[in-house]
Design a protein around this motif. Structure first.
Motif, PDB file in Angstrom:
ATOM      1  N   PHE A   1      57.527   7.698 -36.491  1.00  0.00           N
ATOM      2  CA  PHE A   1      58.403   8.688 -37.117  1.00  0.00           C
ATOM      3  C   PHE A   1      58.146   8.766 -38.619  1.00  0.00           C
ATOM      4  O   PHE A   1      58.097   9.852 -39.202  1.00  0.00           O
ATOM      5  N   GLN A   2      57.974   7.620 -39.262  1.00  0.00           N
ATOM      6  CA  GLN A   2      57.695   7.624 -40.695  1.00  0.00           C
ATOM      7  C   GLN A   2      56.377   8.338 -40.989  1.00  0.00           C
ATOM      8  O   GLN A   2      56.288   9.143 -41.927  1.00  0.00           O
ATOM      9  N   LEU A   3      55.361   8.064 -40.196  1.00  0.00           N
ATOM     10  CA  LEU A   3      54.062   8.713 -40.393  1.00  0.00           C
ATOM     11  C   LEU A   3      54.175  10.228 -40.234  1.00  0.00           C
ATOM     12  O   LEU A   3      53.569  10.990 -41.002  1.00  0.00           O
ATOM     13  N   ALA A   4      54.954  10.669 -39.253  1.00  0.00           N
ATOM     14  CA  ALA A   4      55.110  12.109 -39.028  1.00  0.00           C
ATOM     15  C   ALA A   4      55.821  12.777 -40.195  1.00  0.00           C
ATOM     16  O   ALA A   4      55.441  13.871 -40.631  1.00  0.00           O
ATOM     17  N   VAL A   5      56.852  12.117 -40.719  1.00  0.00           N
ATOM     18  CA  VAL A   5      57.587  12.671 -41.861  1.00  0.00           C
ATOM     19  C   VAL A   5      56.688  12.753 -43.092  1.00  0.00           C
ATOM     20  O   VAL A   5      56.703  13.760 -43.813  1.00  0.00           O
ATOM     21  N   GLU A   6      55.912  11.725 -43.319  1.00  0.00           N
ATOM     22  CA  GLU A   6      55.094  11.653 -44.536  1.00  0.00           C
ATOM     23  C   GLU A   6      53.802  12.453 -44.434  1.00  0.00           C
ATOM     24  O   GLU A   6      53.150  12.678 -45.454  1.00  0.00           O
ATOM     25  N   GLN A   7      53.413  12.870 -43.233  1.00  0.00           N
ATOM     26  CA  GLN A   7      52.191  13.654 -43.049  1.00  0.00           C
ATOM     27  C   GLN A   7      52.539  14.961 -42.328  1.00  0.00           C
ATOM     28  O   GLN A   7      52.059  15.243 -41.241  1.00  0.00           O
ATOM     29  N   ARG A   8      53.362  15.731 -42.990  1.00  0.00           N
ATOM     30  CA  ARG A   8      53.898  16.965 -42.417  1.00  0.00           C
ATOM     31  C   ARG A   8      52.803  17.883 -41.885  1.00  0.00           C
ATOM     32  O   ARG A   8      52.901  18.400 -40.767  1.00  0.00           O
ATOM     33  N   ASN A   9      51.768  18.113 -42.648  1.00  0.00           N
ATOM     34  CA  ASN A   9      50.738  19.063 -42.236  1.00  0.00           C
ATOM     35  C   ASN A   9      50.026  18.615 -40.968  1.00  0.00           C
ATOM     36  O   ASN A   9      49.736  19.424 -40.078  1.00  0.00           O
ATOM     37  N   ALA A  10      49.738  17.328 -40.879  1.00  0.00           N
ATOM     38  CA  ALA A  10      49.046  16.811 -39.696  1.00  0.00           C
ATOM     39  C   ALA A  10      49.949  16.792 -38.475  1.00  0.00           C
ATOM     40  O   ALA A  10      49.490  16.926 -37.335  1.00  0.00           O
ATOM     41  N   ALA A  11      51.256  16.641 -38.695  1.00  0.00           N
ATOM     42  CA  ALA A  11      52.201  16.511 -37.583  1.00  0.00           C
ATOM     43  C   ALA A  11      52.797  17.838 -37.148  1.00  0.00           C
ATOM     44  O   ALA A  11      53.369  17.925 -36.054  1.00  0.00           O
ATOM     45  N   ALA A  12      52.681  18.876 -37.955  1.00  0.00           N
ATOM     46  CA  ALA A  12      53.342  20.149 -37.687  1.00  0.00           C
ATOM     47  C   ALA A  12      52.933  20.731 -36.338  1.00  0.00           C
ATOM     48  O   ALA A  12      51.742  20.880 -36.036  1.00  0.00           O
ATOM     49  N   GLY A  13      53.925  21.020 -35.510  1.00  0.00           N
ATOM     50  CA  GLY A  13      53.684  21.654 -34.221  1.00  0.00           C
ATOM     51  C   GLY A  13      53.148  20.738 -33.146  1.00  0.00           C
ATOM     52  O   GLY A  13      52.816  21.208 -32.050  1.00  0.00           O
ATOM     53  N   GLU A  14      53.090  19.446 -33.415  1.00  0.00           N
ATOM     54  CA  GLU A  14      52.470  18.505 -32.486  1.00  0.00           C
ATOM     55  C   GLU A  14      53.505  17.716 -31.683  1.00  0.00           C
ATOM     56  O   GLU A  14      54.664  17.594 -32.063  1.00  0.00           O
ATOM     57  N   ASP A  15      53.025  17.189 -30.552  1.00  0.00           N
ATOM     58  CA  ASP A  15      53.779  16.249 -29.725  1.00  0.00           C
ATOM     59  C   ASP A  15      53.003  14.944 -29.674  1.00  0.00           C
ATOM     60  O   ASP A  15      51.771  14.952 -29.568  1.00  0.00           O
ATOM     61  N   PHE A  16      53.720  13.826 -29.743  1.00  0.00           N
ATOM     62  CA  PHE A  16      53.078  12.519 -29.693  1.00  0.00           C
ATOM     63  C   PHE A  16      53.852  11.584 -28.772  1.00  0.00           C
ATOM     64  O   PHE A  16      55.082  11.484 -28.866  1.00  0.00           O
ATOM     65  N   PHE A  17      53.143  10.878 -27.895  1.00  0.00           N
ATOM     66  CA  PHE A  17      53.755   9.785 -27.149  1.00  0.00           C
ATOM     67  C   PHE A  17      53.730   8.540 -28.015  1.00  0.00           C
ATOM     68  O   PHE A  17      52.743   8.270 -28.708  1.00  0.00           O
ATOM     69  N   ALA A  18      54.817   7.781 -27.981  1.00  0.00           N
ATOM     70  CA  ALA A  18      54.931   6.561 -28.783  1.00  0.00           C
ATOM     71  C   ALA A  18      55.129   5.368 -27.855  1.00  0.00           C
ATOM     72  O   ALA A  18      56.246   5.133 -27.371  1.00  0.00           O
ATOM     73  N   THR A  19      54.062   4.645 -27.597  1.00  0.00           N
ATOM     74  CA  THR A  19      54.130   3.450 -26.769  1.00  0.00           C
ATOM     75  C   THR A  19      53.243   2.378 -27.385  1.00  0.00           C
ATOM     76  O   THR A  19      52.553   2.612 -28.376  1.00  0.00           O
ATOM     77  N   ALA A  20      53.259   1.200 -26.777  1.00  0.00           N
ATOM     78  CA  ALA A  20      52.271   0.188 -27.134  1.00  0.00           C
ATOM     79  C   ALA A  20      50.916   0.626 -26.589  1.00  0.00           C
ATOM     80  O   ALA A  20      50.822   1.538 -25.757  1.00  0.00           O
ATOM     81  N   ARG A  21      49.861  -0.029 -27.037  1.00  0.00           N
ATOM     82  CA  ARG A  21      48.538   0.300 -26.527  1.00  0.00           C
ATOM     83  C   ARG A  21      48.329  -0.232 -25.111  1.00  0.00           C
ATOM     84  O   ARG A  21      47.404   0.189 -24.411  1.00  0.00           O
TER      85      ARG A  21
END
Length: 323
Positions: free
Chosen positions: A209-229
């Motif tokens: 979530f922090q990365l998405a907030v701080e990298q608005r342009n890269a995150a705009a309009g995107e969906d991301f799954f957040a899990t462990a590897r």
């Protein structure tokens, strides 16, 4: 950056809010004011608090306007569960420069067809919760694609961490499963035991979530799954838990009918919800676009959560149990 976090005292917010403050952001949290974070941190002293009953204000049609009036650069919405609620917030934010980062769920994906599941290969969801989360994510993506509010959707797995019981080896919250494994007792497993679960540490979700907030342009309009590897199967999880007591897990495969007949209905239903999906997710997309680097494996995630339970006397385990 001015950031509003809605529902800030839950699993994700407990770790996200201190992260944002440490990074130099000005944070306002919107909560009902009825709960506190799972873990205390000095950064909470620097946070501005707004008390609001979202459910009531959604009914009144005022919640979106309340949030929009805060004039934030970014709004992180951690507690939105219906399409109607999401649409109200979006309408209120239209015309502003606010970036809306929404918390979805891996259950926007249905049963596994191809592993690992990616944002592009997920099957259609089932059940009210997953269906609503999927509808919200699709609406947000279309909103951004059509030139409206800039949005991002993040879909966490089974969030675990210190302060609450993680989804257990049988895909439910029955603490006696861990108790029995720690004592070397036989545990009945519905199905083959090869079904998988997608655990993720709350701090890793907060990181994304922090990365998405701080990298608005890269995150705009995107969906991301957040899990462990990594992901744990039922058998693997059970053997891991037993190993912390120096034992081998004693497992007996049984039919789902037998399992339902010997298990509390609430726990049996939860097991079916988790294990019938048998999901493993790829973290390639958030790693590539945002630099997401999960700190915890699935094994380390559940270990951290169960260790806290043992240290605080909230889990009945054998004396030899040392996660």
């Amino acid at each position: 950056m001015d950031i509003v976090v809605i529902g800030a005292t839950g699993h994700i917010g407990t770790f996200l809010v201190p992260r944002l403050v440490r990074a130099g952001h000005r944070v306002t949290v919107v909560t009902r004011g009825t709960s506190t974070p799972y873990a205390d941190a000095p950064e909470w002293e620097q946070v501005e608090r707004v008390t609001a009953d979202r459910e009531r204000e959604d009914r009144d049609g005022t919640f979106g306007d309340r949030v929009a009036a805060l004039g934030a650069d970014a709004v992180v919405d951690l507690v939105c569960f219906t399409l109607e609620s999401a649409e109200q917030l979006v309408r209120a934010l239209r015309g502003s420069a606010t970036h809306l980062v929404h918390c979805g769920s891996i259950w926007r994906a249905g049963v596994s067809h191809v592993l690992p599941i990616t944002e592009e290969t997920a099957t259609p969801p089932f059940g009210e919760y997953g269906t609503q989360k999927d509808a919200i994510a699709r609406m947000l993506q279309q909103e951004t694609a059509h030139g409206g509010v800039v949005t991002t959707s993040i879909h966490p797995g089974h969030i675990s961490g210190p302060g609450w019981l993680p989804i257990g080896p049988l895909g439910n919250l029955d603490p006696t499963v861990v108790t029995r494994l720690s004592a070397g007792e036989v545990v009945e497993v519905p199905g083959l035991g090869a079904e998988s679960m997608a655990h993720v540490h709350a701090d890793d979700v907060a990181q994304l979530f922090q990365l998405a907030v701080e990298q608005r342009n890269a995150a705009a309009g995107e969906d991301f799954f957040a899990t462990a590897r990594t992901a744990l199967t039922v058998r693997g999880y059970a053997h891991l838990v037993a190993s912390w007591a120096g034992l081998e897990a004693r497992l007996e495969s049984v039919s789902w009918d037998r399992f339902r007949g010997t298990t509390d209905p609430e726990h049996a239903d939860a097991s079916w919800e988790h294990l019938s999906r048998s999901q493993v997710f790829s973290t390639e997309k958030p790693e590539r676009l945002l630099g997401y680097v999960p700190r915890y494996t699935a094994s380390e995630t559940v270990r951290d959560a169960l260790r806290w339970q043992v240290e605080h006397g909230d889990l009945d385990v054998a004396d030899a149990f040392r996660p």
